[in-house]
Motif scaffolding. Structure first.
Motif, mmCIF file in Angstrom:
data_model
loop_
_atom_site.group_PDB
_atom_site.id
_atom_site.type_symbol
_atom_site.label_atom_id
_atom_site.label_comp_id
_atom_site.label_asym_id
_atom_site.label_seq_id
_atom_site.Cartn_x
_atom_site.Cartn_y
_atom_site.Cartn_z
ATOM 1 N N ASP A 32 0.882 -1.523 -0.068
ATOM 2 C CA ASP A 32 -0.262 0.042 0.351
ATOM 3 C C ASP A 32 0.444 1.135 0.060
ATOM 4 O OD1 ASP A 32 -3.575 -0.210 1.377
ATOM 5 O OD2 ASP A 32 -1.770 2.206 0.764
ATOM 6 N N THR A 40 -10.977 4.603 2.310
ATOM 7 C CA THR A 40 -12.582 4.352 2.764
ATOM 8 C C THR A 40 -12.554 3.258 4.153
ATOM 9 O OG1 THR A 40 -12.048 3.761 0.529
ATOM 10 C CG2 THR A 40 -14.250 3.808 1.383
ATOM 11 N N SER A 41 -11.917 1.830 3.588
ATOM 12 C CA SER A 41 -11.948 0.780 5.381
ATOM 13 C C SER A 41 -11.557 1.919 6.809
ATOM 14 C CB SER A 41 -11.423 -0.426 5.001
ATOM 15 O OG SER A 41 -11.490 -0.411 4.131
ATOM 16 N N ALA A 45 -19.319 3.221 8.220
ATOM 17 C CA ALA A 45 -20.559 3.205 9.581
ATOM 18 C C ALA A 45 -20.535 2.325 10.516
ATOM 19 C CB ALA A 45 -21.945 3.631 9.007
ATOM 20 N N LEU A 47 -21.274 -1.212 9.534
ATOM 21 C CA LEU A 47 -22.436 -2.237 9.644
ATOM 22 C C LEU A 47 -21.591 -3.529 8.699
ATOM 23 C CD1 LEU A 47 -25.483 -0.257 8.161
ATOM 24 C CD2 LEU A 47 -24.596 -1.129 10.438
ATOM 25 N N ASP A 222 4.141 1.499 -4.956
ATOM 26 C CA ASP A 222 3.079 2.003 -5.330
ATOM 27 C C ASP A 222 2.468 1.253 -6.783
ATOM 28 O OD1 ASP A 222 1.342 3.407 -7.437
ATOM 29 O OD2 ASP A 222 2.689 5.462 -7.803
ATOM 30 N N ALA A 223 1.322 1.057 -6.076
ATOM 31 C CA ALA A 223 0.699 -0.059 -7.109
ATOM 32 C C ALA A 223 1.270 0.273 -8.826
ATOM 33 C CB ALA A 223 -0.772 -0.295 -6.732
ATOM 34 N N ALA A 379 -19.056 -1.281 -3.559
ATOM 35 C CA ALA A 379 -19.548 -0.126 -2.756
ATOM 36 C C ALA A 379 -20.343 0.548 -2.009
ATOM 37 C CB ALA A 379 -21.047 -0.086 -3.638
ATOM 38 N N HIS A 380 -21.260 0.475 -1.020
ATOM 39 C CA HIS A 380 -21.434 0.412 -0.048
ATOM 40 C C HIS A 380 -21.368 -1.028 1.304
ATOM 41 C CE1 HIS A 380 -24.424 3.789 -0.607
ATOM 42 N NE2 HIS A 380 -24.130 3.085 -1.801
ATOM 43 N N GLY A 382 -18.135 -2.314 1.317
ATOM 44 C CA GLY A 382 -16.505 -2.729 0.909
ATOM 45 C C GLY A 382 -15.732 -3.874 2.388
ATOM 46 N N THR A 384 -19.189 -5.334 4.676
ATOM 47 C CA THR A 384 -19.438 -6.309 4.983
ATOM 48 C C THR A 384 -19.221 -7.422 4.167
ATOM 49 O OG1 THR A 384 -21.849 -4.944 4.821
ATOM 50 C CG2 THR A 384 -21.493 -6.757 3.955
HETATM 51 C C1 LIG Z 1 -19.591 7.238 4.145
HETATM 52 C C2 LIG Z 1 -19.077 5.482 3.846
HETATM 53 C C3 LIG Z 1 -19.987 4.983 5.087
HETATM 54 C C4 LIG Z 1 -19.930 3.561 4.698
HETATM 55 N N1 LIG Z 1 -19.964 2.373 5.945
HETATM 56 C C5 LIG Z 1 -20.134 1.439 4.975
HETATM 57 C C6 LIG Z 1 -20.865 0.833 6.205
HETATM 58 O O1 LIG Z 1 -21.477 0.402 7.354
HETATM 59 N N2 LIG Z 1 -20.489 -0.920 5.841
HETATM 60 C C7 LIG Z 1 -19.746 -1.452 4.992
HETATM 61 O O2 LIG Z 1 -19.721 -2.376 4.149
HETATM 62 N N3 LIG Z 1 -19.405 -0.182 3.830
HETATM 63 C C8 LIG Z 1 -19.182 1.028 3.780
HETATM 64 N N4 LIG Z 1 -18.639 2.009 3.210
HETATM 65 C C9 LIG Z 1 -17.834 1.403 2.193
HETATM 66 C C10 LIG Z 1 -16.815 0.216 2.308
HETATM 67 O O3 LIG Z 1 -16.562 1.724 3.426
HETATM 68 C C11 LIG Z 1 -16.022 0.129 1.574
HETATM 69 O O4 LIG Z 1 -16.357 -0.714 0.498
HETATM 70 C C12 LIG Z 1 -14.808 -0.378 1.569
HETATM 71 O O5 LIG Z 1 -13.929 0.204 2.670
HETATM 72 C C13 LIG Z 1 -14.028 -0.428 0.381
HETATM 73 O O6 LIG Z 1 -12.678 -0.987 0.398
HETATM 74 P P1 LIG Z 1 -11.200 -1.605 -0.187
HETATM 75 O O7 LIG Z 1 -10.235 -1.878 0.873
HETATM 76 O O8 LIG Z 1 -11.849 -1.480 -1.539
HETATM 77 O O9 LIG Z 1 -10.858 0.071 -0.658
HETATM 78 P P2 LIG Z 1 -9.942 1.426 0.815
HETATM 79 O O10 LIG Z 1 -10.158 0.507 1.801
HETATM 80 O O11 LIG Z 1 -9.939 2.418 -0.058
HETATM 81 O O12 LIG Z 1 -8.623 0.411 0.648
HETATM 82 C C14 LIG Z 1 -7.222 0.788 -0.887
HETATM 83 C C15 LIG Z 1 -6.607 0.969 -0.788
HETATM 84 O O13 LIG Z 1 -5.571 1.222 -2.272
HETATM 85 C C16 LIG Z 1 -4.633 2.007 -1.750
HETATM 86 N N5 LIG Z 1 -3.842 2.797 -2.846
HETATM 87 C C17 LIG Z 1 -4.760 3.487 -3.279
HETATM 88 N N6 LIG Z 1 -3.779 3.392 -5.010
HETATM 89 C C18 LIG Z 1 -3.003 2.699 -4.529
HETATM 90 C C19 LIG Z 1 -1.273 3.119 -5.175
HETATM 91 N N7 LIG Z 1 -1.197 3.358 -5.831
HETATM 92 N N8 LIG Z 1 -0.378 1.876 -4.798
HETATM 93 C C20 LIG Z 1 -0.658 1.807 -3.834
HETATM 94 N N9 LIG Z 1 -1.882 1.789 -3.089
HETATM 95 C C21 LIG Z 1 -2.796 2.319 -3.632
HETATM 96 C C22 LIG Z 1 -5.071 3.164 -1.008
HETATM 97 O O14 LIG Z 1 -4.369 3.456 0.284
HETATM 98 C C23 LIG Z 1 -6.088 2.134 0.327
HETATM 99 O O15 LIG Z 1 -5.422 1.845 1.676
HETATM 100 C C24 LIG Z 1 -18.967 3.109 3.813
HETATM 101 C C25 LIG Z 1 -18.697 3.863 2.505
HETATM 102 C C26 LIG Z 1 -18.113 5.219 3.119
HETATM 103 C C27 LIG Z 1 -17.908 6.276 2.414
#
Ligand SMILES: Cc1cc2nc3c(=O)[nH]c(=O)nc-3n(C[C@H](O)[C@H](O)[C@H](O)COP(=O)(O)OP(=O)(O)OC[C@H]3O[C@@H](n4cnc5c(N)ncnc54)[C@H](O)[C@@H]3O)c2cc1C
Length: 415
Positions: A32, A40-41, A45, A47, A222-223, A379-380, A382, A384
């Motif tokens: 990362d 985002t994670s 919220a 859930l 960097d990915a 999406a909403h 991730g 979960t």
């Molecule tokens: C306000 C809000 C409320 C939410 N509530 C809920 C909920 O209650 N329940 C639920 O299930 N989901 C919820 N979600 C959605 C959930 O948070 C996301 O779907 C989830 O966090 C996505 O996880 P991820 O690992 O795919 O992405 P991320 O957590 O965004 O992880 C992606 C990672 O990629 C890394 N990255 C990006 N570009 C590069 C690069 N070039 N090189 C190296 N690393 C890089 C970033 O640093 C990051 O660490 C909510 C989202 C929001 C915004």
């Protein structure tokens, strides 16, 4: 440095994939550019939405459309200048959200959702993180009989079709569950199957610690440097080291398209942005469950850090500056719903939900490259679906039978 697999992106999805691969006996490098779990994670919220078999669709009722057209609601907001670029995504999202389509999607999506609690339970137990999970479900609260009847009828259908459990609360029952909520609320719908997380970053860190304990390695890098190198995948780390892996998994959440476009994929991805702010409860007020103010469109979740107010969808370019107008609109209403005290964050947090127009994540082999796997677009949901996704990807990479039929989620569905 040589490994069996490189996972790029250490959000809750990438961490869960890396952990499952490591558990399956692979040597894994998780890369990362920032703090694992810190994007985002971190800010969601909390859930684990066991009831979420219908992914959030684009509303098709006329009233909602008129409200959205005014661009002054709490639940949705858009940047006018982003609409031309977003239009193809929005059109496709709208089409997939038609009742018959949405129902067909729910049918497939439910096969993932049904395992969300059991798969997180398994990982949380192994990671010693069960203290971060609450087993009290979450609630929708109502201001009008129309909303109450509509939502309870929907819940009854979901019970019939998917076996999802709920309790209907009248005003008196709601007051017993949540004595500090606005006394003029007429009732609630209590989803009893979901589990909630009181510290989403803490959960990411616990899974990451387990991953490292099992021998997994974490590095900054960097990915964007991910490339094919002979029959392997390589990525250049922040310290200049070149890491090589047989397999590579893209788990970059809302940034996935930056890499996939460079690799020649044109996936229809967009983000729904969302904000949060923490508040100290006033006096001895306690919020016992996460609560959705259904008719106003914001959410309150009791977290370790305080009461977290999260907002609905903002349609904008991912990298556009923050415009927390939904938070500004929600805050005064939320203060009448529950006695919120001072703000605990210096400024609103902004996150990006990584979205596909058919509302389903992209999980599976990249169509044009060997040993490359996609795992994003949740999406909403991730948080979960992270543990479910992690297990699916590890089973696919290992050539095992996948415990959920992955066909509906395959990247190839977008051509
Ligand atoms: C306000 C809000 C409320 C939410 N509530 C809920 C909920 O209650 N329940 C639920 O299930 N989901 C919820 N979600 C959605 C959930 O948070 C996301 O779907 C989830 O966090 C996505 O996880 P991820 O690992 O795919 O992405 P991320 O957590 O965004 O992880 C992606 C990672 O990629 C890394 N990255 C990006 N570009 C590069 C690069 N070039 N090189 C190296 N690393 C890089 C970033 O640093 C990051 O660490 C909510 C989202 C929001 C915004």
């Amino acid at each position: 440095m040589r490994t069996d697999a490189i996972v790029v992106g250490a959000g809750i999805v990438g961490i869960s994939v890396a952990l499952h691969l490591q558990k399956a006996g692979r040597s894994v490098l998780l890369v990362d550019r920032g703090q694992p779990g810190g994007e985002t994670s971190y800010g969601n919220a909390g859930l684990i939405q066991r009831e979420g078999v219908y992914p959030y669709g684009f509303p098709h009722d006329f009233g909602a459309l008129i409200r959205y057209a005014m661009n002054n609601t709490i639940d949705a907001h858009y940047h006018w200048n982003a609409i031309p670029k977003l239009a193809p995504f929005l059109w496709s999202y709208w089409m997939h959200s038609r009742a018959s389509q949405h129902e067909a999607i729910a049918h497939k999506y439910a096969t993932l959702i049904e395992h969300c609690v059991t798969e997180h339970d398994a990982l949380a137990q192994e990671a010693g993180a069960t203290d971060l999970l609450r087993r009290k479900g979450w609630m929708k609260v109502f201001r009008t009989p129309f909303e109450q009847e509509t939502r309870l009828a929907e819940a009854a259908r979901w019970k019939r079709d998917y076996g999802l459990n709920h309790r209907a609360l009248d005003a008196a029952a709601l007051r017993i569950e949540e004595p500090h909520l606005d006394q003029s609320l007429i009732g609630g719908l209590h989803w009893t199957d979901p589990v909630t997380v009181i510290d989403p970053l803490g959960l990411s860190k616990a899974y990451l610690a387990l991953f490292e304990k099992l021998g997994g390695r974490v590095a900054q890098g960097d990915a964007g440097t991910l490339a094919q190198d002979g029959d392997r995948w390589s990525v250049t780390l922040a310290d200049g080291t070149k890491a090589l892996g047989m397999d590579a998994v893209v788990a970059l959440g809302p940034w996935a398209d930056v890499l996939t476009r460079r690799l020649g994929y044109h996936l229809p991805l967009a983000v729904k942005r969302g904000y949060h702010m923490h508040y100290k409860p006033l006096g001895n007020a306690v919020l016992n469950h996460p609560v959705l103010d259904t008719e106003r469109g914001y959410f309150l979740a009791p977290m370790r850090q305080g009461v977290r107010l999260t907002t609905g969808a903002e349609f904008a370019n991912r990298d556009a500056p923050k415009t927390p107008v939904q938070l500004a609109r929600a805050e005064p209403i939320a203060r009448t719903l529950f006695p919120l005290g001072e703000r605990l964050d210096a400024e609103p947090w902004l996150g990006n939900r990584p979205c596909t127009p058919d509302m389903m994540p992209i999980i599976g082999p990249a169509p044009k490259h060997r040993n490359l796997w996609f795992s994003f677009g949740h999406a909403h949901h991730g948080l979960t679906l992270a543990a479910v996704t992690g297990r699916m990807v590890a089973e696919m990479v290992s050539g095992q039978k996948v415990f959920v039929d992955p066909t509906p989620f395959a990247p190839a569905r977008f051509g």
